[in-house]
Design a protein around this motif. Structure first.
Motif, mmCIF file in Angstrom:
data_model
loop_
_atom_site.group_PDB
_atom_site.id
_atom_site.type_symbol
_atom_site.label_atom_id
_atom_site.label_comp_id
_atom_site.label_asym_id
_atom_site.label_seq_id
_atom_site.Cartn_x
_atom_site.Cartn_y
_atom_site.Cartn_z
ATOM 1 N N THR A 142 0.852 -1.192 0.000
ATOM 2 C CA THR A 142 0.000 0.000 0.000
ATOM 3 C C THR A 142 0.884 1.236 0.000
ATOM 4 O OG1 THR A 142 -1.687 -1.157 1.308
ATOM 5 C CG2 THR A 142 -1.828 1.245 1.208
ATOM 6 N N ILE A 143 0.664 2.126 -0.965
ATOM 7 C CA ILE A 143 1.290 3.449 -0.927
ATOM 8 C C ILE A 143 0.321 4.353 -0.186
ATOM 9 C CG2 ILE A 143 2.278 5.352 -2.231
ATOM 10 C CD1 ILE A 143 3.778 2.694 -2.579
ATOM 11 N N MET A 144 0.794 4.940 0.897
ATOM 12 C CA MET A 144 -0.077 5.633 1.833
ATOM 13 C C MET A 144 0.397 7.068 2.058
ATOM 14 S SD MET A 144 -0.423 4.603 5.851
ATOM 15 C CE MET A 144 1.299 5.050 6.087
ATOM 16 N N GLN A 145 -0.552 7.983 2.153
ATOM 17 C CA GLN A 145 -0.246 9.356 2.563
ATOM 18 C C GLN A 145 -0.068 9.358 4.071
ATOM 19 O OE1 GLN A 145 -0.489 12.248 0.204
ATOM 20 N NE2 GLN A 145 0.828 13.095 1.809
ATOM 21 N N ASP A 151 0.429 4.100 10.637
ATOM 22 C CA ASP A 151 -0.039 3.530 9.363
ATOM 23 C C ASP A 151 -1.544 3.721 9.176
ATOM 24 O OD1 ASP A 151 2.567 2.661 8.833
ATOM 25 O OD2 ASP A 151 2.241 0.772 9.882
ATOM 26 N N THR A 152 -2.033 4.898 9.533
ATOM 27 C CA THR A 152 -3.470 5.181 9.470
ATOM 28 C C THR A 152 -3.847 6.110 8.320
ATOM 29 O OG1 THR A 152 -3.153 6.984 11.056
ATOM 30 C CG2 THR A 152 -3.807 4.849 11.948
ATOM 31 N N GLY A 153 -2.878 6.554 7.530
ATOM 32 C CA GLY A 153 -3.151 7.557 6.502
ATOM 33 C C GLY A 153 -3.958 7.020 5.327
ATOM 34 N N ASP A 154 -4.381 7.953 4.463
ATOM 35 C CA ASP A 154 -5.173 7.587 3.289
ATOM 36 C C ASP A 154 -4.356 6.710 2.338
ATOM 37 O OD1 ASP A 154 -7.130 9.154 4.348
ATOM 38 O OD2 ASP A 154 -6.936 10.781 2.892
ATOM 39 N N MET A 155 -5.042 5.744 1.719
ATOM 40 C CA MET A 155 -4.417 4.864 0.740
ATOM 41 C C MET A 155 -4.432 5.530 -0.632
ATOM 42 S SD MET A 155 -6.045 1.197 1.939
ATOM 43 C CE MET A 155 -7.725 1.754 1.633
ATOM 44 N N LEU A 156 -3.283 5.467 -1.315
ATOM 45 C CA LEU A 156 -3.143 6.096 -2.626
ATOM 46 C C LEU A 156 -3.096 5.062 -3.752
ATOM 47 C CD1 LEU A 156 -0.477 8.753 -1.604
ATOM 48 C CD2 LEU A 156 -2.963 9.064 -1.781
ATOM 49 N N LEU A 157 -2.341 4.001 -3.561
ATOM 50 C CA LEU A 157 -2.281 2.897 -4.506
ATOM 51 C C LEU A 157 -2.154 1.594 -3.711
ATOM 52 C CD1 LEU A 157 0.208 4.109 -7.305
ATOM 53 C CD2 LEU A 157 -2.287 3.961 -7.462
ATOM 54 N N GLY A 181 8.801 -0.670 -5.075
ATOM 55 C CA GLY A 181 9.548 0.254 -5.912
ATOM 56 C C GLY A 181 8.770 0.658 -7.150
ATOM 57 N N ARG A 182 8.146 -0.328 -7.788
ATOM 58 C CA ARG A 182 7.348 -0.023 -8.993
ATOM 59 C C ARG A 182 6.163 0.858 -8.656
ATOM 60 N NH1 ARG A 182 2.816 -1.891 -11.066
ATOM 61 N NH2 ARG A 182 2.648 -3.705 -9.714
ATOM 62 N N LEU A 183 5.484 0.529 -7.531
ATOM 63 C CA LEU A 183 4.265 1.238 -7.184
ATOM 64 C C LEU A 183 4.535 2.687 -6.771
ATOM 65 C CD1 LEU A 183 1.542 -0.184 -7.379
ATOM 66 C CD2 LEU A 183 1.498 -0.323 -4.883
ATOM 67 N N VAL A 184 5.645 2.932 -6.064
ATOM 68 C CA VAL A 184 5.899 4.306 -5.621
ATOM 69 C C VAL A 184 6.294 5.202 -6.793
ATOM 70 C CG1 VAL A 184 8.384 4.169 -5.030
ATOM 71 C CG2 VAL A 184 6.857 5.640 -3.707
ATOM 72 N N VAL A 185 6.973 4.639 -7.791
ATOM 73 C CA VAL A 185 7.260 5.420 -8.998
ATOM 74 C C VAL A 185 5.951 5.784 -9.693
ATOM 75 C CG1 VAL A 185 8.244 5.295 -11.322
ATOM 76 C CG2 VAL A 185 9.593 4.535 -9.356
ATOM 77 N N GLU A 186 5.039 4.827 -9.783
ATOM 78 C CA GLU A 186 3.732 5.102 -10.376
ATOM 79 C C GLU A 186 2.990 6.178 -9.588
ATOM 80 O OE1 GLU A 186 -0.493 2.732 -11.230
ATOM 81 O OE2 GLU A 186 1.358 1.594 -10.883
ATOM 82 N N ALA A 187 3.062 6.101 -8.252
ATOM 83 C CA ALA A 187 2.377 7.096 -7.418
ATOM 84 C C ALA A 187 2.938 8.493 -7.644
ATOM 85 C CB ALA A 187 2.508 6.708 -5.942
ATOM 86 N N CYS A 193 0.925 14.911 -11.930
ATOM 87 C CA CYS A 193 -0.132 15.452 -12.785
ATOM 88 C C CYS A 193 -1.470 15.531 -12.055
ATOM 89 C CB CYS A 193 -0.267 14.616 -14.053
ATOM 90 S SG CYS A 193 -0.712 12.894 -13.768
ATOM 91 N N GLY A 194 -1.433 15.433 -10.718
ATOM 92 C CA GLY A 194 -2.655 15.555 -9.931
ATOM 93 C C GLY A 194 -3.585 14.365 -10.050
ATOM 94 N N GLY A 195 -3.040 13.198 -10.372
ATOM 95 C CA GLY A 195 -3.874 12.033 -10.634
ATOM 96 C C GLY A 195 -4.086 11.100 -9.466
ATOM 97 N N LEU A 196 -3.509 11.379 -8.301
ATOM 98 C CA LEU A 196 -3.703 10.506 -7.144
ATOM 99 C C LEU A 196 -5.063 10.753 -6.508
ATOM 100 C CD1 LEU A 196 -0.266 10.475 -5.265
ATOM 101 C CD2 LEU A 196 -1.357 8.589 -6.484
ATOM 102 N N ARG A 197 -5.742 9.668 -6.111
ATOM 103 C CA ARG A 197 -7.052 9.769 -5.487
ATOM 104 C C ARG A 197 -7.015 9.095 -4.118
ATOM 105 N NH1 ARG A 197 -7.126 12.997 -8.715
ATOM 106 N NH2 ARG A 197 -8.433 13.213 -10.590
ATOM 107 N N PRO A 198 -6.843 9.880 -3.049
ATOM 108 C CA PRO A 198 -6.762 9.290 -1.703
ATOM 109 C C PRO A 198 -8.061 8.588 -1.318
ATOM 110 C CG PRO A 198 -6.014 11.583 -1.712
ATOM 111 C CD PRO A 198 -6.664 11.338 -3.030
ATOM 112 N N VAL A 199 -7.902 7.438 -0.635
ATOM 113 C CA VAL A 199 -9.049 6.671 -0.142
ATOM 114 C C VAL A 199 -8.837 6.420 1.347
ATOM 115 C CG1 VAL A 199 -10.307 4.492 -0.284
ATOM 116 C CG2 VAL A 199 -9.404 5.556 -2.381
ATOM 117 N N LYS A 200 -9.848 6.739 2.138
ATOM 118 C CA LYS A 200 -9.762 6.498 3.582
ATOM 119 C C LYS A 200 -9.681 4.997 3.859
ATOM 120 C CE LYS A 200 -10.289 10.778 5.052
ATOM 121 N NZ LYS A 200 -9.192 11.479 5.797
#
Length: 323
Positions: A142-145, A151-157, A181-187, A193-200
């Motif tokens: 999980t990539i998390m904000q 480890d309670t932050g919003d999920m990004l990927l 490593g692959r996922l954080v580069v994608e994030a 470009c403002g494409g991340l969508r945080p999910v609680k």
């Protein structure tokens, strides 16, 4: 994008290498102070620090980031270099220090964490170990904000990975490190470009992966064989599952639960069969078929190579922690 990277062990190094290869500007690397290790207990740089120095990147190693904590001078020096880095974002992977609010707020886009589980399951320090130990069928990254919680932050990927019957913590660690490593580069590419969508994170399904303690290594033979087999895989490579036989502590590195004669014929921990292929041990329920062992100071050995140097016979008993 200007990215501060904060991490320490090999899991973090893999993501760090991927970020560097992707061409992100890395003005600062944070990692734990050098620690004594090896037979000579000489100070050793972390895997992240070694890679940073190879690439000529600046490194800071504060003992704490709390300005009001035990090492305020370290935190103040870290704040100065973090401010100077003018980072868009900080990527954190198994860093080992708690980030106070001033750090979370320092980069323009905050701090992103690479966490080796499918949150909210297995928040905390040892998610890979605990997932295998619990018998989970899958885990992931999980990539998390990051926020101020554990480890309670919003999920990004989020990306899942199946846990195979043969997976040890070491093997699963390597799979998840590459995925992280692959996922954080994608994030970061999406963030640019403002494409991340945080999910609680959902409120249901929260579990905590408490840090592994060496005292957990001792095998309790009164447990079911499948539970012991999972713990052996979960504790490989650290701390290693162990038990006492003939007054000597042995580590058991590879084993599987198998069907055998009806339970209750022998006490838990008794060796029921010995062959060059495996050693069968009675458990609280079922048999554990052990195929790889290690003596103190020795190497991991298959049973066929282990037996010539150790007198092991049916009827001998492994000692449980309570014995």
């Amino acid at each position: 994008m200007r990215v501060i990277f904060a991490g320490t062990p090999d899991f973090a190094r893999v993501a760090f290498e991927r970020l560097h290869a992707a061409g992100f500007v890395i003005p600062l690397v944070l990692t734990q102070p050098d620690r004594p290790a090896g037979r000579g207990m000489k100070l050793q740089a972390s895997p992240v620090k070694r890679f940073a120095l190879e690439q000529g990147l600046p490194v800071a190693q504060p003992r704490s980031l709390r300005l009001d904590g035990k090492y305020p001078e370290d935190a103040a020096a870290a704040k100065a270099v973090i401010d100077e880095a003018r980072a868009d974002v900080m990527v954190v992977a198994a860093y080992g220090l708690i980030l106070p609010q001033w750090v979370l707020d320092a980069p323009r886009l905050g701090c992103l964490n690479i966490h080796a589980s499918l949150l909210p399951r297995w928040r905390g320090a040892a998610p890979i170990h605990r997932a295998i130990e619990a018998g989970d069928r899958e885990t992931g990254v999980t990539i998390m904000q990051m926020d101020a919680g554990l480890d309670t932050g919003d999920m990004l990927l989020v990306a899942p990975v199946p846990i195979e019957e043969s997976d040890t913590t070491g093997a699963l660690h390597d799979k998840l490190a590459v995925l992280g490593g692959r996922l954080v580069v994608e994030a970061l590419e999406l963030a640019a470009c403002g494409g991340l969508r945080p999910v609680k994170q959902p409120q249901a399904g929260v579990t905590y992966a408490h840090k592994i303690d060496k005292t957990e290594a001792a095998i309790d033979w009164s447990q079911p064989a499948e539970v012991i087999a999972r713990r052996i895989r979960a504790f490989d490579p650290f701390p290693g599952a162990s038990s006492v036989l003939g007054g000597e502590t042995l580590k058991l590195w590879s084993a599987e639960a198998v069907s055998g004669p009806a339970d209750g014929r022998e006490p838990a921990g008794v060796i029921t069969a010995v062959s060059p292929a495996a050693v069968d041990v009675r458990c609280g329920r079922g048999l554990l078929r052990v195929t790889q062992l290690q003596r103190a100071g020795g190497k991991r050995l298959a049973v066929a190579d282990f037996l010539p140097g150790f007198d092991m016979k049916p009827g001998m008993t492994f000692v449980s922690p309570s014995s």
